[in-house]
Design a protein around this motif. Structure first.
Motif, PDB file in Angstrom:
ATOM      1  N   ALA A 156       8.530   4.339  -1.155  1.00 44.39           N
ATOM      2  CA  ALA A 156       8.117   2.982  -1.481  1.00 44.39           C
ATOM      3  C   ALA A 156       6.875   3.021  -2.356  1.00 44.39           C
ATOM      4  CB  ALA A 156       7.836   2.205  -0.197  1.00 44.39           C
ATOM      5  N   ARG A 157       6.886   2.239  -3.420  1.00 46.84           N
ATOM      6  CA  ARG A 157       5.740   2.183  -4.311  1.00 46.84           C
ATOM      7  C   ARG A 157       4.633   1.372  -3.661  1.00 46.84           C
ATOM      8  NH1 ARG A 157       6.955   3.035  -9.482  1.00 46.84           N
ATOM      9  NH2 ARG A 157       4.719   3.390  -9.662  1.00 46.84           N
ATOM     10  N   ARG A 158       3.392   1.814  -3.853  1.00 44.50           N
ATOM     11  CA  ARG A 158       2.250   1.122  -3.256  1.00 44.50           C
ATOM     12  C   ARG A 158       1.288   0.690  -4.361  1.00 44.50           C
ATOM     13  NH1 ARG A 158       2.490   5.687  -0.181  1.00 44.50           N
ATOM     14  NH2 ARG A 158       0.550   6.465  -1.080  1.00 44.50           N
ATOM     15  N   LYS A 159       0.879  -0.548  -4.334  1.00 44.28           N
ATOM     16  CA  LYS A 159      -0.107  -1.039  -5.282  1.00 44.28           C
ATOM     17  C   LYS A 159      -1.480  -0.971  -4.632  1.00 44.28           C
ATOM     18  CE  LYS A 159      -1.410  -2.682  -9.205  1.00 44.28           C
ATOM     19  NZ  LYS A 159      -1.344  -1.851 -10.421  1.00 44.28           N
ATOM     20  N   THR A 160      -2.383  -0.259  -5.282  1.00 45.22           N
ATOM     21  CA  THR A 160      -3.731  -0.115  -4.747  1.00 45.22           C
ATOM     22  C   THR A 160      -4.527  -1.398  -5.016  1.00 45.22           C
ATOM     23  OG1 THR A 160      -4.565   0.838  -6.797  1.00 45.22           O
ATOM     24  CG2 THR A 160      -3.652   2.356  -5.166  1.00 45.22           C
ATOM     25  N   PRO A 161      -5.611  -1.613  -4.277  1.00 47.34           N
ATOM     26  CA  PRO A 161      -6.445  -2.806  -4.519  1.00 47.34           C
ATOM     27  C   PRO A 161      -7.006  -2.864  -5.934  1.00 47.34           C
ATOM     28  CG  PRO A 161      -6.993  -1.764  -2.430  1.00 47.34           C
ATOM     29  CD  PRO A 161      -6.069  -0.829  -3.129  1.00 47.34           C
TER      30      PRO A 161
END
Length: 290
Positions: A156-161
């Motif tokens: 799963a792709r994760r978007k950082t803050p």
């Protein structure tokens, strides 16, 4: 490994020391000879159906020579050389072509094997045409065969803050990999909405055979848009890919790069130079851009 068939076997060739190679043109030729002798030892009835060697440093040169001189120990064997990247091309792109006897012999062994093998195996893209251009057409009959690759299922792709575009480079910090060009190009951008992480082992391919990692640290000093990780594990590479927006492969030459294959398996688009395997792996507008 439990994934291997039961009848797979491994055999090892003793790595030659310099003093053992006095009757040879260096340790590379002795290594190639020992590989051939081991092959005949493992298959005493005329050889295996196929023997595959890498092009790097001419490991298969003596076996190719034996095949061409009709050695009965190879009467059943098709001798193949697989294109990875020859040591000659690697050194040329790293700016370190040597005139020493050992280096010249290594080039000659590579050239002989590529010119006289039963087949030269190549993965795709512009690889075989690039070899023909470089070696003046002295490449044996070619066969496109994909190299084996085990890729990790997509995470799963994760978007950082951080709202900036996350760029990623994975590979050796090497001149022929284009890392200097990449950093130079990015520092010339008149925008700050990006961040580049470079992950890979150091090489002595910076000017004056110095550390590439040290040079990149100097070139990007005090620029918080750059992060230099050094060598990391495969698990850490996958974590970075899950957090990144784009993989960049800026190589001056790339045969069939594992980093690009892994990125595509993780649904991570790729920005790459139009060379070698990149030409086929990166489909402009679909899997990335050239």
């Amino acid at each position: 490994s439990p994934d291997l068939p039961e009848d797979v076997r491994f055999a090892f060739v003793h790595e030659p020391a310099a003093e053992e190679a006095e009757d040879y043109f260096g340790t590379g030729q002795l290594w190639s000879a020992r590989a051939f002798e081991k092959l005949k030892e493992l298959y005493p009835d005329g050889g295996p159906d196929i023997a595959e060697f890498p092009d790097y440093r001419g490991e298969g040169a003596v076996t190719v020579q034996a095949r061409n001189t009709l050695d009965p120990g190879l009467r059943n064997t098709l001798v193949c050389i697989r294109v990875h990247t020859s040591d000659e091309i690697r050194n040329l792109l790293n700016g370190r072509v040597s005139s020493e006897v050992g280096a010249r012999v290594a080039c000659d062994l590579e050239r002989y094997a590529l010119a006289h093998a039963d087949r030269v195996l190549w993965p795709g893209g512009d690889v075989v045409e690039a070899y023909r251009r470089y070696y003046g057409g002295a490449v044996a009959q070619t066969e496109r065969v994909r190299p084996a690759a085990r890729l990790t299922p997509a995470r799963a792709r994760r978007k950082t803050p951080d709202a900036r575009i996350r760029l990623l480079y994975v590979g050796r910090l090497e001149r022929r990999k284009g890392v200097q060009n990449l950093c130079r190009a990015l520092t010339g951008l008149d925008r700050d909405d990006w961040r580049l992480t470079l992950a890979g082992g150091d090489t002595p391919t910076a000017p004056l055979a110095s550390s590439m990692l040290a040079q990149l640290r100097l070139a990007t000093a005090a620029d918080e848009r750059f992060e230099l990780r050094g060598e990391i594990s495969h698990e850490e590479v996958l974590e970075l890919m899950a957090e990144s927006d784009l993989l960049i492969s800026p190589s001056l030459w790339a045969c069939w790069p594992n980093a690009v294959l892994e990125a595509l398996s993780q649904n991570l688009p790729v920005l790459a130079t139009p060379v070698g395997g990149h030409v086929e792996l990166v489909d402009p507008g679909t899997t990335g851009r050239l």
